[in-house]
Design a protein around this motif. Structure first.
Motif, mmCIF file in Angstrom:
data_model
loop_
_atom_site.group_PDB
_atom_site.id
_atom_site.type_symbol
_atom_site.label_atom_id
_atom_site.label_comp_id
_atom_site.label_asym_id
_atom_site.label_seq_id
_atom_site.Cartn_x
_atom_site.Cartn_y
_atom_site.Cartn_z
ATOM 1 N N LYS A 176 0.821 -1.216 0.000
ATOM 2 C CA LYS A 176 0.000 0.000 0.000
ATOM 3 C C LYS A 176 0.851 1.260 0.000
ATOM 4 O O LYS A 176 0.387 2.335 -0.391
ATOM 5 C CB LYS A 176 -0.962 -0.012 1.193
ATOM 6 N N ARG A 177 2.106 1.150 0.378
ATOM 7 C CA ARG A 177 3.027 2.287 0.283
ATOM 8 C C ARG A 177 3.188 2.733 -1.172
ATOM 9 O O ARG A 177 3.456 3.904 -1.443
ATOM 10 C CB ARG A 177 4.410 1.896 0.834
ATOM 11 N N LEU A 178 3.061 1.799 -2.103
ATOM 12 C CA LEU A 178 3.204 2.112 -3.519
ATOM 13 C C LEU A 178 1.888 2.570 -4.140
ATOM 14 O O LEU A 178 1.867 3.423 -5.033
ATOM 15 C CB LEU A 178 3.712 0.880 -4.276
ATOM 16 N N TYR A 179 0.776 1.990 -3.686
ATOM 17 C CA TYR A 179 -0.513 2.233 -4.321
ATOM 18 C C TYR A 179 -1.255 3.452 -3.772
ATOM 19 O O TYR A 179 -2.112 4.010 -4.451
ATOM 20 C CB TYR A 179 -1.411 1.006 -4.173
ATOM 21 N N GLU A 218 -0.171 8.133 2.894
ATOM 22 C CA GLU A 218 0.477 8.917 1.838
ATOM 23 C C GLU A 218 1.160 10.151 2.424
ATOM 24 O O GLU A 218 2.294 10.479 2.054
ATOM 25 C CB GLU A 218 -0.561 9.348 0.798
ATOM 26 N N ARG A 219 0.489 10.836 3.338
ATOM 27 C CA ARG A 219 1.055 12.039 3.950
ATOM 28 C C ARG A 219 2.324 11.711 4.737
ATOM 29 O O ARG A 219 3.332 12.415 4.636
ATOM 30 C CB ARG A 219 0.023 12.692 4.868
ATOM 31 N N LYS A 220 2.281 10.617 5.490
ATOM 32 C CA LYS A 220 3.445 10.233 6.292
ATOM 33 C C LYS A 220 4.640 9.876 5.397
ATOM 34 O O LYS A 220 5.781 10.267 5.676
ATOM 35 C CB LYS A 220 3.115 9.052 7.198
ATOM 36 N N LEU A 221 4.383 9.130 4.334
ATOM 37 C CA LEU A 221 5.465 8.744 3.427
ATOM 38 C C LEU A 221 6.082 9.961 2.754
ATOM 39 O O LEU A 221 7.296 10.031 2.551
ATOM 40 C CB LEU A 221 4.945 7.759 2.378
ATOM 41 N N LYS A 222 5.239 10.940 2.423
ATOM 42 C CA LYS A 222 5.742 12.164 1.805
ATOM 43 C C LYS A 222 6.584 12.956 2.794
ATOM 44 O O LYS A 222 7.653 13.472 2.450
ATOM 45 C CB LYS A 222 4.573 13.010 1.314
ATOM 46 N N SER A 227 11.925 14.821 4.837
ATOM 47 C CA SER A 227 12.717 15.149 6.024
ATOM 48 C C SER A 227 14.168 14.756 5.803
ATOM 49 O O SER A 227 14.457 13.694 5.254
ATOM 50 C CB SER A 227 12.165 14.416 7.249
ATOM 51 N N PRO A 228 15.122 15.613 6.230
ATOM 52 C CA PRO A 228 16.540 15.295 6.044
ATOM 53 C C PRO A 228 16.965 14.110 6.883
ATOM 54 O O PRO A 228 16.412 13.864 7.960
ATOM 55 C CB PRO A 228 17.246 16.580 6.490
ATOM 56 N N THR A 229 17.922 13.345 6.392
ATOM 57 C CA THR A 229 18.445 12.218 7.145
ATOM 58 C C THR A 229 19.220 12.733 8.357
ATOM 59 O O THR A 229 20.105 13.580 8.207
ATOM 60 C CB THR A 229 19.393 11.374 6.265
ATOM 61 N N PRO A 230 18.894 12.265 9.552
ATOM 62 C CA PRO A 230 19.601 12.764 10.733
ATOM 63 C C PRO A 230 21.085 12.416 10.690
ATOM 64 O O PRO A 230 21.458 11.338 10.249
ATOM 65 C CB PRO A 230 18.892 12.049 11.896
#
Length: 239
Positions: A176-179, A218-222, A227-230
């Protein structure tokens, strides 16, 4: 898996994305069905496919699914695969099936007008694009681009109210991360089948909105992507 099927396994998984590998395999292999035959999951499709629907099967390979669906009464079936050897063989094998057509084509560049089909089906075709990914948690940018191109083309070719059916071994947490993208203009439902190994059937309906849960995903994945890599800080640097 039989000895004959073992003979066709590639030395490395990346060859699953190589058309020359498939051309050679289809030259000698009669038939192979990834994730089981149509009879294993046809009971899940009654709510999504009608006998009179125009159907596109992606990455048809030498699977028996097209013939099985035709025999079950689905006669308006278009099949594509990027192996010309496969298409030539399957076209000849199904010359007794009027209404069934076969085309050599790339799933990322479909040569059909917008809104051409009531149903688009893929069975393990997208899985094959991801075989050499090291982890399902984060796929490479190249593979992600391929998948996005394919899904964009699938959505474009679907009529409003049409269904994209995806049959895969990928669990909802990963697939579902892709769809789950608003731009594809579809809702997502899923069911599973199989004993021992569990496989999944996803049904995306064009023109319906994502569920609140999928919108949040979708919002979380975006947000995660933006967000920059720590930067890790050693004890010495901290002092």
């Amino acid at each position: 898996m039989s000895a004959g099927q073992m003979d066709h396994l590639p030395d490395v998984n990346s060859l699953y994305k190589d058309v020359d590998y498939w051309d050679e395999r289809y030259t000698t292999e009669q038939s192979y069905d990834w994730l089981g035959t149509f009879s294993k999951f046809d009971h899940l499709l009654g709510d999504y496919i009608k006998k009179e629907d125009s159907i596109l099967i992606l990455g048809c390979g030498n699977s028996t699914m097209s013939r099985d669906m035709y025999n079950a009464g689905y006669h308006a079936i278009t099949n594509i695969d990027y192996s010309s050897v496969c298409i030539s063989t399957m076209r000849a094998r199904h010359s007794d099936c009027p209404g069934m057509t076969w085309h050599q084509m790339d799933v990322c560049q479909l040569s059909f007008p917008n809104s051409s089909f009531d149903v688009v089906i893929e069975k393990a075709t997208l899985d094959a694009l991801m075989v050499d990914e090291k982890t399902p948690w984060k796929i490479s940018s190249q593979t992600a681009s391929f998948i996005h191109q394919a899904l964009t083309e699938i959505s474009r070719c679907l009529k409003t109210g049409g269904r994209f059916i995806s049959v895969t071994f990928a669990q909802p947490f990963f697939r579902k991360r892709l769809y789950a993208r608003t731009e594809y203009s579809w809702s997502i439902k899923h069911q599973s089948y199989g004993e021992g190994f569990e496989y999944f059937v996803y049904a995306m309906t064009k023109g319906e909105k994502l569920s609140p849960e999928d919108v949040a995903l979708e919002r979380k994945l975006k947000e995660d992507a933006e967000s920059p890599t720590p930067v890790s800080v050693t004890q010495t640097e901290a002092n």
